[in-house]
Design an enzyme around this catalytic site. Structure first.
Site, PDB file in Angstrom:
ATOM      1  N   ASP A  40      61.200  45.449 115.335  1.00 59.90           N
ATOM      2  CA  ASP A  40      62.440  44.835 115.809  1.00 59.90           C
ATOM      3  C   ASP A  40      62.774  43.557 115.039  1.00 59.90           C
ATOM      4  O   ASP A  40      63.528  42.710 115.509  1.00 59.90           O
ATOM      5  CB  ASP A  40      62.370  44.559 117.314  1.00 59.90           C
ATOM      6  CG  ASP A  40      61.136  43.758 117.698  1.00 59.90           C
ATOM      7  OD1 ASP A  40      60.319  43.463 116.796  1.00 59.90           O
ATOM      8  OD2 ASP A  40      60.983  43.437 118.884  1.00 59.90           O
ATOM      9  N   HIS A  80      67.675  44.409  77.409  1.00 57.85           N
ATOM     10  CA  HIS A  80      68.765  44.224  78.383  1.00 57.85           C
ATOM     11  C   HIS A  80      69.983  43.642  77.684  1.00 57.85           C
ATOM     12  O   HIS A  80      69.973  43.436  76.470  1.00 57.85           O
ATOM     13  CB  HIS A  80      68.302  43.335  79.551  1.00 57.85           C
ATOM     14  CG  HIS A  80      67.768  41.987  79.135  1.00 57.85           C
ATOM     15  ND1 HIS A  80      68.586  40.968  78.715  1.00 57.85           N
ATOM     16  CD2 HIS A  80      66.506  41.510  79.079  1.00 57.85           C
ATOM     17  CE1 HIS A  80      67.843  39.907  78.429  1.00 57.85           C
ATOM     18  NE2 HIS A  80      66.571  40.217  78.630  1.00 57.85           N
ATOM     19  N   HIS A 102      76.226  38.667  82.175  1.00 53.13           N
ATOM     20  CA  HIS A 102      77.033  39.364  83.183  1.00 53.13           C
ATOM     21  C   HIS A 102      77.927  38.354  83.892  1.00 53.13           C
ATOM     22  O   HIS A 102      77.720  37.149  83.783  1.00 53.13           O
ATOM     23  CB  HIS A 102      76.117  40.058  84.196  1.00 53.13           C
ATOM     24  CG  HIS A 102      75.031  39.160  84.737  1.00 53.13           C
ATOM     25  ND1 HIS A 102      75.226  38.287  85.777  1.00 53.13           N
ATOM     26  CD2 HIS A 102      73.740  38.966  84.339  1.00 53.13           C
ATOM     27  CE1 HIS A 102      74.107  37.617  86.017  1.00 53.13           C
ATOM     28  NE2 HIS A 102      73.186  38.000  85.150  1.00 53.13           N
ATOM     29  N   GLU A 152      71.930  35.186  78.394  1.00 55.21           N
ATOM     30  CA  GLU A 152      70.494  35.276  78.652  1.00 55.21           C
ATOM     31  C   GLU A 152      69.740  36.203  77.703  1.00 55.21           C
ATOM     32  O   GLU A 152      69.196  37.224  78.126  1.00 55.21           O
ATOM     33  CB  GLU A 152      70.273  35.736  80.094  1.00 55.21           C
ATOM     34  CG  GLU A 152      71.064  36.973  80.521  1.00 55.21           C
ATOM     35  CD  GLU A 152      70.741  37.393  81.957  1.00 55.21           C
ATOM     36  OE1 GLU A 152      69.564  37.617  82.238  1.00 55.21           O
ATOM     37  OE2 GLU A 152      71.680  37.478  82.768  1.00 55.21           O
ATOM     38  N   HIS A 174      61.966  42.906  85.979  1.00 54.09           N
ATOM     39  CA  HIS A 174      62.251  42.530  87.370  1.00 54.09           C
ATOM     40  C   HIS A 174      60.968  42.314  88.162  1.00 54.09           C
ATOM     41  O   HIS A 174      60.840  42.745  89.311  1.00 54.09           O
ATOM     42  CB  HIS A 174      63.143  43.582  88.039  1.00 54.09           C
ATOM     43  CG  HIS A 174      64.556  43.541  87.533  1.00 54.09           C
ATOM     44  ND1 HIS A 174      65.468  44.535  87.716  1.00 54.09           N
ATOM     45  CD2 HIS A 174      65.214  42.584  86.831  1.00 54.09           C
ATOM     46  CE1 HIS A 174      66.614  44.213  87.164  1.00 54.09           C
ATOM     47  NE2 HIS A 174      66.496  43.029  86.610  1.00 54.09           N
ATOM     48  N   HIS A 215      75.150  39.583  89.982  1.00 52.08           N
ATOM     49  CA  HIS A 215      75.811  40.459  89.002  1.00 52.08           C
ATOM     50  C   HIS A 215      77.184  40.710  89.598  1.00 52.08           C
ATOM     51  O   HIS A 215      77.370  41.639  90.388  1.00 52.08           O
ATOM     52  CB  HIS A 215      75.034  41.759  88.805  1.00 52.08           C
ATOM     53  CG  HIS A 215      73.672  41.536  88.227  1.00 52.08           C
ATOM     54  ND1 HIS A 215      72.631  42.411  88.350  1.00 52.08           N
ATOM     55  CD2 HIS A 215      73.179  40.497  87.493  1.00 52.08           C
ATOM     56  CE1 HIS A 215      71.558  41.934  87.728  1.00 52.08           C
ATOM     57  NE2 HIS A 215      71.870  40.762  87.205  1.00 52.08           N
ATOM     58  N   ASP A 233      62.814  33.189  86.550  1.00 54.10           N
ATOM     59  CA  ASP A 233      64.229  33.543  86.686  1.00 54.10           C
ATOM     60  C   ASP A 233      64.548  33.364  88.165  1.00 54.10           C
ATOM     61  O   ASP A 233      64.131  34.184  88.990  1.00 54.10           O
ATOM     62  CB  ASP A 233      64.442  34.995  86.225  1.00 54.10           C
ATOM     63  CG  ASP A 233      65.905  35.403  86.227  1.00 54.10           C
ATOM     64  OD1 ASP A 233      66.726  34.706  86.851  1.00 54.10           O
ATOM     65  OD2 ASP A 233      66.231  36.440  85.610  1.00 54.10           O
ATOM     66  N   ASP A 252      71.941  31.406  88.537  1.00 54.99           N
ATOM     67  CA  ASP A 252      71.081  32.415  87.891  1.00 54.99           C
ATOM     68  C   ASP A 252      70.544  31.825  86.585  1.00 54.99           C
ATOM     69  O   ASP A 252      71.208  31.912  85.550  1.00 54.99           O
ATOM     70  CB  ASP A 252      71.901  33.685  87.634  1.00 54.99           C
ATOM     71  CG  ASP A 252      71.060  34.806  87.029  1.00 54.99           C
ATOM     72  OD1 ASP A 252      69.822  34.668  86.995  1.00 54.99           O
ATOM     73  OD2 ASP A 252      71.656  35.803  86.589  1.00 54.99           O
ATOM     74  N   GLU A 285      68.172  31.555  80.073  1.00 61.35           N
ATOM     75  CA  GLU A 285      69.430  31.973  80.703  1.00 61.35           C
ATOM     76  C   GLU A 285      70.178  30.774  81.273  1.00 61.35           C
ATOM     77  O   GLU A 285      69.606  29.977  82.017  1.00 61.35           O
ATOM     78  CB  GLU A 285      69.122  32.964  81.841  1.00 61.35           C
ATOM     79  CG  GLU A 285      70.344  33.346  82.664  1.00 61.35           C
ATOM     80  CD  GLU A 285      70.047  34.403  83.718  1.00 61.35           C
ATOM     81  OE1 GLU A 285      68.901  34.450  84.224  1.00 61.35           O
ATOM     82  OE2 GLU A 285      70.964  35.178  84.032  1.00 61.35           O
ATOM     83  N   ARG A 324      62.690  34.504  78.132  1.00 59.19           N
ATOM     84  CA  ARG A 324      64.134  34.621  78.367  1.00 59.19           C
ATOM     85  C   ARG A 324      64.648  33.216  78.627  1.00 59.19           C
ATOM     86  O   ARG A 324      63.966  32.416  79.278  1.00 59.19           O
ATOM     87  CB  ARG A 324      64.440  35.559  79.536  1.00 59.19           C
ATOM     88  CG  ARG A 324      65.926  35.707  79.828  1.00 59.19           C
ATOM     89  CD  ARG A 324      66.274  36.933  80.695  1.00 59.19           C
ATOM     90  NE  ARG A 324      65.721  36.880  82.030  1.00 59.19           N
ATOM     91  CZ  ARG A 324      64.687  37.596  82.442  1.00 59.19           C
ATOM     92  NH1 ARG A 324      64.069  38.419  81.610  1.00 59.19           N
ATOM     93  NH2 ARG A 324      64.240  37.501  83.691  1.00 59.19           N
ATOM     94  N   TYR A 359      60.505  40.225  74.473  1.00 56.67           N
ATOM     95  CA  TYR A 359      59.357  40.596  75.320  1.00 56.67           C
ATOM     96  C   TYR A 359      58.355  41.375  74.488  1.00 56.67           C
ATOM     97  O   TYR A 359      58.643  42.490  74.041  1.00 56.67           O
ATOM     98  CB  TYR A 359      59.845  41.441  76.514  1.00 56.67           C
ATOM     99  CG  TYR A 359      61.024  40.800  77.210  1.00 56.67           C
ATOM    100  CD1 TYR A 359      60.846  39.834  78.206  1.00 56.67           C
ATOM    101  CD2 TYR A 359      62.345  41.103  76.814  1.00 56.67           C
ATOM    102  CE1 TYR A 359      61.929  39.206  78.806  1.00 56.67           C
ATOM    103  CE2 TYR A 359      63.430  40.478  77.404  1.00 56.67           C
ATOM    104  CZ  TYR A 359      63.217  39.532  78.397  1.00 56.67           C
ATOM    105  OH  TYR A 359      64.305  38.915  78.970  1.00 56.67           O
TER     106      TYR A 359
HETATM  107  N1  GLY Z   1      68.366  37.344  87.709  1.00 54.28           N
HETATM  108  C1  GLY Z   1      68.990  38.533  87.341  1.00 54.28           C
HETATM  109  C2  GLY Z   1      69.605  38.421  86.017  1.00 54.28           C
HETATM  110  O1  GLY Z   1      69.310  37.498  85.298  1.00 54.28           O
HETATM  111  O2  GLY Z   1      70.464  39.169  85.663  1.00 54.28           O
HETATM  112 MN    MN Z   2      68.479  35.693  85.927  1.00 49.95          MN
HETATM  113 MN    MN Z   3      71.376  36.942  84.890  1.00 51.74          MN
END
Ligand code: GLY
Ligand code: MN
Ligand code: MN
Length: 437
Positions: A34, A345, A349, A379, A238, A356, A255, A266, A402, A400, A383
């Site tokens: 619950d 990637h 975005h 970003e 991820h 996103h 991240d 982000d 970003e 990365r 890797y």
């Molecule tokens: N944190 C998700 C991205 O960077 O797109």
């Molecule tokens: Mn991110």
């Molecule tokens: Mn991002």
């Protein structure tokens, strides 16, 4: 007039004559037994109402040239409010939310049945909400069966989301302020993490530093599950387990972004667990940083993100060739996408109520160009996992970097500029934190 009212009018003005639009809320979701997951309002519903309760539905109508806004929401309930918290109810809703009328959500189906009779066109999020799809199917088919008794059934059905999502792409001044605030809070979380990090710390402890800072700065919400990835974990894009110990000599990739009044930060930064980059880490880091800065400098109205990414890929391949991580001809490596072993990637975005965020990116052949008022991330990453077919000295390095940007008439404003990203700045910040520990 509130921004929410303005957006509703803008949407109604895009509707056909004699039509109705329906926008449902998010569902409360059980985590176990619950206990529920924290409730987060549907971004589209929030964009049109600012109303954060579950069990509601917004109806917009455009009939005989008259626009009406009707809310269906939970009824007041003394016992439920003692156990679970305040409910707006119907009486106060028109004044608080500037809607024309509010009805109990339990009346939705019966009222919809009579209100939809005579409507020519219906706008709703198609195939997104099983309960609403089912209700509409039942009601529309019931009306169809009553045609001989004079029922008029809508003959046009539109997905309301592409129309609304197009509105969400260009941010208002207020939205830009909220995004800037989300980016600033997120930035302060990243700075705190750099200052707090030490070898032997657990990834979740570093995550706790970030969340602590977000809360101190005024929000308990994250825009998405934070990624705190030491060493090779950074090569899992991820990675959210965040349950390993951080090792001296490794990098850690974070991240993480705060959500402030519904708007997402982000940010990604990558830094050495012990405060000092090794030579090989520094070479790869500098390559990603140079590419990221160059990509940010290309952001301006009229440029497509896809075209920025093409230049990013080309620079990345040249850099990997120079460092010996790739070999061969750069054009061939791009054409056969060998670089995707190291950069898999996109460059970024849209950013907004969703991390996103909503909106079209155009097509592969005809990518959409940036416009002033869009918010985006930039970003790039690199890797090199333990499984990569390269010299051991490069393995277990995931990087990365970003940042969050608001596209302006001249170029872009970097909303997340507060967090250090050059090697010298990061090492200095971490050394200073250690010295004053
Ligand atoms: N944190 C998700 C991205 O960077 O797109
Ligand atoms: Mn991110
Ligand atoms: Mn991002």
């Amino acid at each position: 007039m509130s921004l929410f009212q303005q957006r509703r009018i803008e949407f109604i003005n895009k509707m056909q004559a004699n039509s109705m639009a329906l926008f449902p809320v998010a569902h409360e979701t059980i985590r176990n037994n619950d206990c529920e997951y924290p409730f987060r309002q549907n971004s589209d519903f929030h964009y049109l109402t600012g109303f954060s309760e579950p069990d509601a539905l917004l109806m917009l109508t455009n009939i005989d040239g008259v626009a009406r806004v009707i809310l269906f929401n939970r009824k007041k309930d003394k016992s439920a409010e003692i156990w679970h918290g305040y409910r707006l109810g119907q009486e106060e809703a028109p004044a608080k939310l500037a809607v024309d009328q509010a009805y109990g959500i339990d009346e939705f189906e019966t009222r919809l049945e009579s209100m939809i009779n005579g409507i020519d066109a219906l706008y709703y999020p198609m195939f997104q909400n099983d309960a609403l799809d089912h209700t509409l199917k039942t009601i529309i088919n019931k009306l169809r069966a009553s045609k001989r008794k004079g029922a008029i059934v809508p003959n046009c059905y539109f997905d309301c989301l592409p129309i609304l999502h197009e509105m969400r792409v260009i941010k208002s001044e207020r939205e830009a302020e909220l995004l800037a605030e989300a980016a600033e809070i997120s930035a302060s979380g990243h700075i705190r993490a750099m200052q707090a990090c030490y070898p032997g710390m657990w990834e979740y402890q570093l995550e706790a530093e970030i969340k602590h800072q977000f809360a101190l700065q005024g929000t308990r919400d994250v825009a998405y599950n934070s990624i705190v990835a030491g060493g090779n974990n950074a090569c899992i894009l991820h990675y959210t387990e965040n349950n390993k110990q951080l090792k001296s000599g490794d990098l850690v990739l974070i991240d993480a972004g705060a959500e402030y009044q519904g708007y997402a930060g982000d940010i990604t930064r990558t830094f050495p667990v012990n405060g000092k980059f090794t030579d090989h880490q520094a070479q790869l880091y500098q390559l990603v940083l140079d590419i990221q800065v160059s990509a940010i400098n290309q952001v301006k109205p009229g440029v497509a993100m896809a075209d920025i990414n093409k230049k990013v890929v080309s620079k990345l391949v040249d850099g990997l060739l120079a460092l010996g991580l790739l070999s061969g001809d750069s054009e061939a490596l791009i054409a056969d996408e060998s670089y995707k072993d190291f950069y898999m990637h996109g460059i970024g975005h849209y950013l907004g109520l969703d991390v996103h965020d909503a909106g079209s990116y155009g097509t592969l052949d005809d990518p959409r160009v940036l416009e002033a008022g869009m918010a985006i991330t930039i970003e790039p990453g690199l890797y090199v996992s333990n499984d990569a077919d390269v010299d051991d000295c490069w393995k277990g390095i995931g990087i990365r970097i970003e940042d969050d940007l608001l596209v302006t008439e001249q170029g872009a404003e970097v909303l997340s500029a507060d967090v250090p990203k050059t090697i010298d700045e990061i090492e200095a910040l971490m050394a200073d934190a250690k010295a004053h520990g």
